[in-house]
Design an enzyme around this catalytic site. Structure first.
Site, PDB file in Angstrom:
ATOM      1  N   THR A 129       0.688  -1.164  -0.011  1.00  0.00           N
ATOM      2  CA  THR A 129      -0.080  -0.174  -0.154  1.00  0.00           C
ATOM      3  C   THR A 129       0.899   1.259   0.163  1.00  0.00           C
ATOM      4  O   THR A 129       2.021   1.243   0.332  1.00  0.00           O
ATOM      5  CB  THR A 129      -0.954   0.068   1.381  1.00  0.00           C
ATOM      6  OG1 THR A 129      -1.511   1.342   1.290  1.00  0.00           O
ATOM      7  CG2 THR A 129      -0.119  -0.224   2.623  1.00  0.00           C
ATOM      8  N   GLU A 131       0.318   3.465   1.850  1.00  0.00           N
ATOM      9  CA  GLU A 131       0.225   4.008   3.203  1.00  0.00           C
ATOM     10  C   GLU A 131       1.686   3.922   3.732  1.00  0.00           C
ATOM     11  O   GLU A 131       2.131   4.559   4.844  1.00  0.00           O
ATOM     12  CB  GLU A 131      -0.644   3.271   4.089  1.00  0.00           C
ATOM     13  CG  GLU A 131      -2.260   3.970   4.106  1.00  0.00           C
ATOM     14  CD  GLU A 131      -2.272   5.099   4.724  1.00  0.00           C
ATOM     15  OE1 GLU A 131      -2.060   5.422   6.087  1.00  0.00           O
ATOM     16  OE2 GLU A 131      -2.788   6.244   4.309  1.00  0.00           O
ATOM     17  N   TYR A 153      -1.880  -0.043  11.056  1.00  0.00           N
ATOM     18  CA  TYR A 153      -1.980  -0.531   9.652  1.00  0.00           C
ATOM     19  C   TYR A 153      -0.815  -0.704   8.696  1.00  0.00           C
ATOM     20  O   TYR A 153      -0.552  -1.486   8.202  1.00  0.00           O
ATOM     21  CB  TYR A 153      -3.138   0.141   8.916  1.00  0.00           C
ATOM     22  CG  TYR A 153      -3.338  -0.096   7.571  1.00  0.00           C
ATOM     23  CD1 TYR A 153      -4.176  -1.392   7.081  1.00  0.00           C
ATOM     24  CD2 TYR A 153      -2.952   0.594   6.632  1.00  0.00           C
ATOM     25  CE1 TYR A 153      -4.366  -1.655   5.564  1.00  0.00           C
ATOM     26  CE2 TYR A 153      -3.047   0.238   5.005  1.00  0.00           C
ATOM     27  CZ  TYR A 153      -3.663  -0.787   4.779  1.00  0.00           C
ATOM     28  OH  TYR A 153      -4.017  -1.241   3.502  1.00  0.00           O
ATOM     29  N   LYS A 157       1.482  -3.523   7.468  1.00  0.00           N
ATOM     30  CA  LYS A 157       1.817  -3.733   6.041  1.00  0.00           C
ATOM     31  C   LYS A 157       3.208  -3.746   5.524  1.00  0.00           C
ATOM     32  O   LYS A 157       3.625  -4.258   4.687  1.00  0.00           O
ATOM     33  CB  LYS A 157       1.011  -2.664   4.997  1.00  0.00           C
ATOM     34  CG  LYS A 157      -0.594  -2.791   4.986  1.00  0.00           C
ATOM     35  CD  LYS A 157      -0.882  -3.913   3.807  1.00  0.00           C
ATOM     36  CE  LYS A 157      -2.204  -4.154   3.807  1.00  0.00           C
ATOM     37  NZ  LYS A 157      -2.659  -5.380   2.780  1.00  0.00           N
TER      38      LYS A 157
HETATM   39  P1  NAP Z   1     -11.612  -4.580   1.891  1.00  0.00           P
HETATM   40  O1  NAP Z   1     -12.863  -4.237   1.225  1.00  0.00           O
HETATM   41  O2  NAP Z   1     -11.556  -4.278   3.358  1.00  0.00           O
HETATM   42  O3  NAP Z   1     -11.663  -6.141   1.893  1.00  0.00           O
HETATM   43  C1  NAP Z   1     -10.533  -7.041   2.928  1.00  0.00           C
HETATM   44  C2  NAP Z   1     -10.827  -8.469   2.784  1.00  0.00           C
HETATM   45  O4  NAP Z   1     -10.315  -9.206   3.760  1.00  0.00           O
HETATM   46  C3  NAP Z   1     -12.460  -8.861   3.439  1.00  0.00           C
HETATM   47  O5  NAP Z   1     -13.048  -9.811   2.318  1.00  0.00           O
HETATM   48  C4  NAP Z   1     -12.279  -9.303   4.697  1.00  0.00           C
HETATM   49  O6  NAP Z   1     -13.300 -10.324   4.996  1.00  0.00           O
HETATM   50  C5  NAP Z   1     -10.860 -10.122   4.541  1.00  0.00           C
HETATM   51  N1  NAP Z   1     -10.412 -10.162   5.879  1.00  0.00           N
HETATM   52  C6  NAP Z   1     -10.296  -9.680   6.823  1.00  0.00           C
HETATM   53  N2  NAP Z   1      -9.654  -9.990   7.806  1.00  0.00           N
HETATM   54  C7  NAP Z   1      -9.467 -11.214   7.548  1.00  0.00           C
HETATM   55  C8  NAP Z   1      -8.948 -12.418   8.109  1.00  0.00           C
HETATM   56  N3  NAP Z   1      -8.480 -12.461   9.325  1.00  0.00           N
HETATM   57  N4  NAP Z   1      -9.019 -13.648   7.429  1.00  0.00           N
HETATM   58  C9  NAP Z   1      -9.450 -13.658   6.273  1.00  0.00           C
HETATM   59  N5  NAP Z   1     -10.013 -12.769   5.639  1.00  0.00           N
HETATM   60  C10 NAP Z   1      -9.961 -11.559   6.238  1.00  0.00           C
HETATM   61  O7  NAP Z   1     -10.262  -4.311   1.206  1.00  0.00           O
HETATM   62  P2  NAP Z   1      -9.755  -3.764  -0.537  1.00  0.00           P
HETATM   63  O8  NAP Z   1     -10.051  -2.361  -0.306  1.00  0.00           O
HETATM   64  O9  NAP Z   1     -10.705  -4.821  -1.095  1.00  0.00           O
HETATM   65  O10 NAP Z   1      -8.469  -4.043  -0.547  1.00  0.00           O
HETATM   66  C11 NAP Z   1      -7.680  -5.455  -0.596  1.00  0.00           C
HETATM   67  C12 NAP Z   1      -6.382  -5.154  -0.190  1.00  0.00           C
HETATM   68  O11 NAP Z   1      -5.264  -4.105  -0.666  1.00  0.00           O
HETATM   69  C13 NAP Z   1      -6.309  -5.095   1.369  1.00  0.00           C
HETATM   70  O12 NAP Z   1      -5.213  -5.932   2.019  1.00  0.00           O
HETATM   71  C14 NAP Z   1      -5.908  -3.537   1.503  1.00  0.00           C
HETATM   72  O13 NAP Z   1      -5.136  -3.184   2.832  1.00  0.00           O
HETATM   73  C15 NAP Z   1      -4.931  -3.357   0.298  1.00  0.00           C
HETATM   74  N6  NAP Z   1      -4.978  -2.087  -0.277  1.00  0.00           N
HETATM   75  C16 NAP Z   1      -6.287  -1.493  -0.516  1.00  0.00           C
HETATM   76  C17 NAP Z   1      -6.186  -0.208  -1.056  1.00  0.00           C
HETATM   77  C18 NAP Z   1      -7.453   0.503  -1.557  1.00  0.00           C
HETATM   78  O14 NAP Z   1      -7.476   1.818  -1.752  1.00  0.00           O
HETATM   79  N7  NAP Z   1      -8.664  -0.204  -1.521  1.00  0.00           N
HETATM   80  C19 NAP Z   1      -5.029   0.449  -1.420  1.00  0.00           C
HETATM   81  C20 NAP Z   1      -3.725  -0.227  -1.163  1.00  0.00           C
HETATM   82  C21 NAP Z   1      -3.891  -1.576  -0.710  1.00  0.00           C
HETATM   83  P3  NAP Z   1     -14.745  -9.841   5.616  1.00  0.00           P
HETATM   84  O15 NAP Z   1     -15.601  -9.215   4.302  1.00  0.00           O
HETATM   85  O16 NAP Z   1     -15.087 -11.106   6.291  1.00  0.00           O
HETATM   86  O17 NAP Z   1     -14.517  -8.620   6.314  1.00  0.00           O
HETATM   87  O1  G4F Z   2     -10.724   6.640   2.731  1.00  0.00           O
HETATM   88  P1  G4F Z   2      -9.944   6.503   3.769  1.00  0.00           P
HETATM   89  O2  G4F Z   2     -10.267   5.968   5.250  1.00  0.00           O
HETATM   90  O3  G4F Z   2      -8.541   5.746   3.181  1.00  0.00           O
HETATM   91  P2  G4F Z   2      -7.089   5.732   3.750  1.00  0.00           P
HETATM   92  O4  G4F Z   2      -6.709   6.120   5.154  1.00  0.00           O
HETATM   93  O5  G4F Z   2      -6.296   6.731   2.680  1.00  0.00           O
HETATM   94  O6  G4F Z   2      -6.760   4.256   3.286  1.00  0.00           O
HETATM   95  C1  G4F Z   2      -7.177   3.539   2.292  1.00  0.00           C
HETATM   96  O7  G4F Z   2      -6.269   3.677   1.321  1.00  0.00           O
HETATM   97  C2  G4F Z   2      -4.795   3.062   1.571  1.00  0.00           C
HETATM   98  C3  G4F Z   2      -3.945   3.311   0.374  1.00  0.00           C
HETATM   99  O8  G4F Z   2      -3.178   4.587   0.512  1.00  0.00           O
HETATM  100  C4  G4F Z   2      -5.055   1.672   1.898  1.00  0.00           C
HETATM  101  F1  G4F Z   2      -3.662   0.874   2.082  1.00  0.00           F
HETATM  102  C5  G4F Z   2      -6.028   1.527   3.012  1.00  0.00           C
HETATM  103  O9  G4F Z   2      -6.435  -0.030   3.366  1.00  0.00           O
HETATM  104  C6  G4F Z   2      -7.402   2.278   2.597  1.00  0.00           C
HETATM  105  O10 G4F Z   2      -8.024   1.458   1.573  1.00  0.00           O
HETATM  106  O11 G4F Z   2      -9.403   7.937   4.012  1.00  0.00           O
HETATM  107  C7  G4F Z   2      -8.787   8.971   3.200  1.00  0.00           C
HETATM  108  C8  G4F Z   2      -8.596  10.311   4.001  1.00  0.00           C
HETATM  109  C9  G4F Z   2      -7.694  10.159   5.218  1.00  0.00           C
HETATM  110  O12 G4F Z   2      -6.595  11.225   5.309  1.00  0.00           O
HETATM  111  C10 G4F Z   2      -8.796  10.312   6.148  1.00  0.00           C
HETATM  112  O13 G4F Z   2      -8.176  11.032   7.553  1.00  0.00           O
HETATM  113  O14 G4F Z   2      -9.770  10.913   4.174  1.00  0.00           O
HETATM  114  C11 G4F Z   2      -9.648  11.371   5.472  1.00  0.00           C
HETATM  115  N1  G4F Z   2     -10.906  11.495   6.120  1.00  0.00           N
HETATM  116  C12 G4F Z   2     -11.672  12.903   6.446  1.00  0.00           C
HETATM  117  N2  G4F Z   2     -12.766  12.602   6.976  1.00  0.00           N
HETATM  118  C13 G4F Z   2     -11.815  10.630   6.363  1.00  0.00           C
HETATM  119  C14 G4F Z   2     -12.849  11.308   6.786  1.00  0.00           C
HETATM  120  N3  G4F Z   2     -11.665   9.465   6.289  1.00  0.00           N
HETATM  121  C15 G4F Z   2     -12.827   8.529   6.638  1.00  0.00           C
HETATM  122  N4  G4F Z   2     -12.629   7.197   6.429  1.00  0.00           N
HETATM  123  N5  G4F Z   2     -13.986   8.850   7.231  1.00  0.00           N
HETATM  124  C16 G4F Z   2     -14.105  10.522   7.247  1.00  0.00           C
HETATM  125  O15 G4F Z   2     -15.035  11.057   7.771  1.00  0.00           O
END
Ligand code: NAP
Ligand code: G4F
Length: 352
Positions: A129, A131, A153, A157
């Site tokens: 990520t 992050e 987190y 990671k």
């Molecule tokens: P997500 O929607 O939160 O999905 C995470 C999945 O992991 C869910 O299906 C969850 O299951 C499963 N999980 C959580 N704990 C588990 C455990 N102990 N054993 C087995 N499964 C478990 O995340 P996403 O947005 O699809 O992201 C996919 C991956 O990319 C994650 O690793 C995230 O950290 C990483 N990532 C995401 C972003 C982004 O912007 N989306 C960016 C960078 C990296 P449940 O449905 O049962 O909760």
């Molecule tokens: O949508 P967010 O919660 O995503 P964040 O923290 O960027 O993390 C996501 O992206 C990462 C990749 O860079 C992944 F690794 C991670 O698993 C996840 O998918 O927040 C985005 C930004 C943050 O700076 C947060 O402080 O939005 C700001 N924010 C402001 N108000 C808020 C809010 N975030 C959330 N969730 N809720 C608010 O009300």
């Protein structure tokens, strides 16, 4: 037929990836957790994908090493996509131990199962990520930018990222780290900022919500569209040399800009007044006669440490396997809003 195993298949990315691999003719296996009520809305339609073989689900958990071992022995996959995580940065400050157990040790458990089974030809994708970069001063961030992880987190990671590199070097395992920047969709979890905004606007239009309560408005993220990003996971695994790749659009927007763009899309321009926690966003909803406060700050959404600006440079991915984002920021906002508005309208119809 190629077999793929996806951890986190039930999540946003897992569901799009499963669709993508099924379309490519893969036999797709997914790991799901047991939950007291069903939460499989994102993947339900894949059980009977195009009338033939659909997604095959297996119960398991990243905290259960023996379960991972037995599943991998049975499935013997050609490709593993490791996506499962507690993926909410803010919540990781409240649940640091379980977040670390799932992300850091969970990744190690998976790698150890693969190593013990001697699956030396299996290709592995690890969901790393942006992050990891934390509050680095380098912008945009690329594969050589130093990591400054600043949340439980991100630190978990970072361990996952590093242990994957370590197993790649030590045991010649075929592991790719995808350093993905934020990617969103109508399937994004409801408490991530983009989805929270689009759901709230859809509810406001139906008079089911008065205001949107937000944390920090000035942080900048590089937001892309999730279906574009899962394609990059597969593409990198088709390259010859395991490596790390940044996947991003290269364009940053603030949370404030996301809010403005989303409200503009439904013809409600937002004007801001006040400063800090007293700042408010005003706008005119269709059903009201005068401008009202539509956006307010609630400090409960602030994090103990914030990551201020993440913008990625994915030149290496473009040059190596030709990946580039297909969806612009404005298109992303439109896709998410339209879907949430449709969903809210349908719910209202059912409620009469
Ligand atoms: P997500 O929607 O939160 O999905 C995470 C999945 O992991 C869910 O299906 C969850 O299951 C499963 N999980 C959580 N704990 C588990 C455990 N102990 N054993 C087995 N499964 C478990 O995340 P996403 O947005 O699809 O992201 C996919 C991956 O990319 C994650 O690793 C995230 O950290 C990483 N990532 C995401 C972003 C982004 O912007 N989306 C960016 C960078 C990296 P449940 O449905 O049962 O909760
Ligand atoms: O949508 P967010 O919660 O995503 P964040 O923290 O960027 O993390 C996501 O992206 C990462 C990749 O860079 C992944 F690794 C991670 O698993 C996840 O998918 O927040 C985005 C930004 C943050 O700076 C947060 O402080 O939005 C700001 N924010 C402001 N108000 C808020 C809010 N975030 C959330 N969730 N809720 C608010 O009300």
């Amino acid at each position: 037929m190629r077999r793929a195993f996806i951890t986190g298949v039930n999540g946003q990315d897992g569901s799009y990836l499963a669709e993508y691999l099924l379309r490519k003719g893969y036999e797709v296996h997914g790991l799901i957790r047991r939950t007291s009520s069903f939460n499989r809305g994102r993947i339900e339609h894949l059980h009977t994908y195009e009338g033939d073989k659909g997604l095959i689900l297996h119960y398991g958990d990243l905290i259960d090493a023996s379960n991972l071992f037995h599943l991998l022995r049975k499935i013997d996959p050609h490709e593993i996509y490791h996506l499962a995580a507690q993926s909410h940065v803010g919540i990781s400050f409240e649940t640091p131990l379980s977040t670390t157990n799932i992300i850091a040790l969970g990744t190690l458990r998976l790698l150890e199962a693969i190593r013990s089974l001697d699956l030396s030809e299996t290709k592995i994708y690890n969901a790393s990520t942006s992050e990891l970069y934390g509050n680095t001063t380098q912008c945009p961030q690329n594969e050589d930018t130093p990591f400054m992880a600043t949340s439980p987190y991100a630190i978990a990671k970072l361990y996952g990222h590093k242990i994957c590199e370590n197993y790649r070097d030590a045991y010649e395992m075929k592991i790719w780290n995808g350093i993905f920047f934020n990617h969103e969709s109508p399937r994004r979890g409801e408490n991530f900022v983009t989805r929270k905004i689009t759901i709230s606007i859809a509810k406001m239009l139906q008079k089911k919500q008065d205001k949107l309560y937000m944390g920090n408005l000035d942080v900048i993220r590089d937001w892309g569209y999730a279906p574009d990003y899962v394609e990059a996971m597969w593409q990198m695994l088709q390259t010859d040399k395991p490596d790390n790749y940044v996947i991003a659009t290269g364009v940053g927007h603030s949370v404030r800009q996301f809010i403005e763009c989303a409200f503009e899309y439904v013809d409600i321009p937002i004007s801001w007044k006040g400063k800090g926690i007293n700042e408010k966003g005003y706008g005119l909803l269709r059903h009201s006669k005068q401008k009202k406060i539509l956006v307010e700050i609630n400090p409960r959404y602030n994090r103990p440490i914030e990551v201020n600006r993440l913008i990625g440079d994915s030149t290496k991915a473009r040059k190596t396997f030709g990946w580039r984002p297909k969806t612009t920021f404005k298109e992303l906002v439109k896709i998410m809003l339209e879907e949430d508005i449709k969903r809210e309208e349908t719910t209202c119809k059912f409620l009469g």
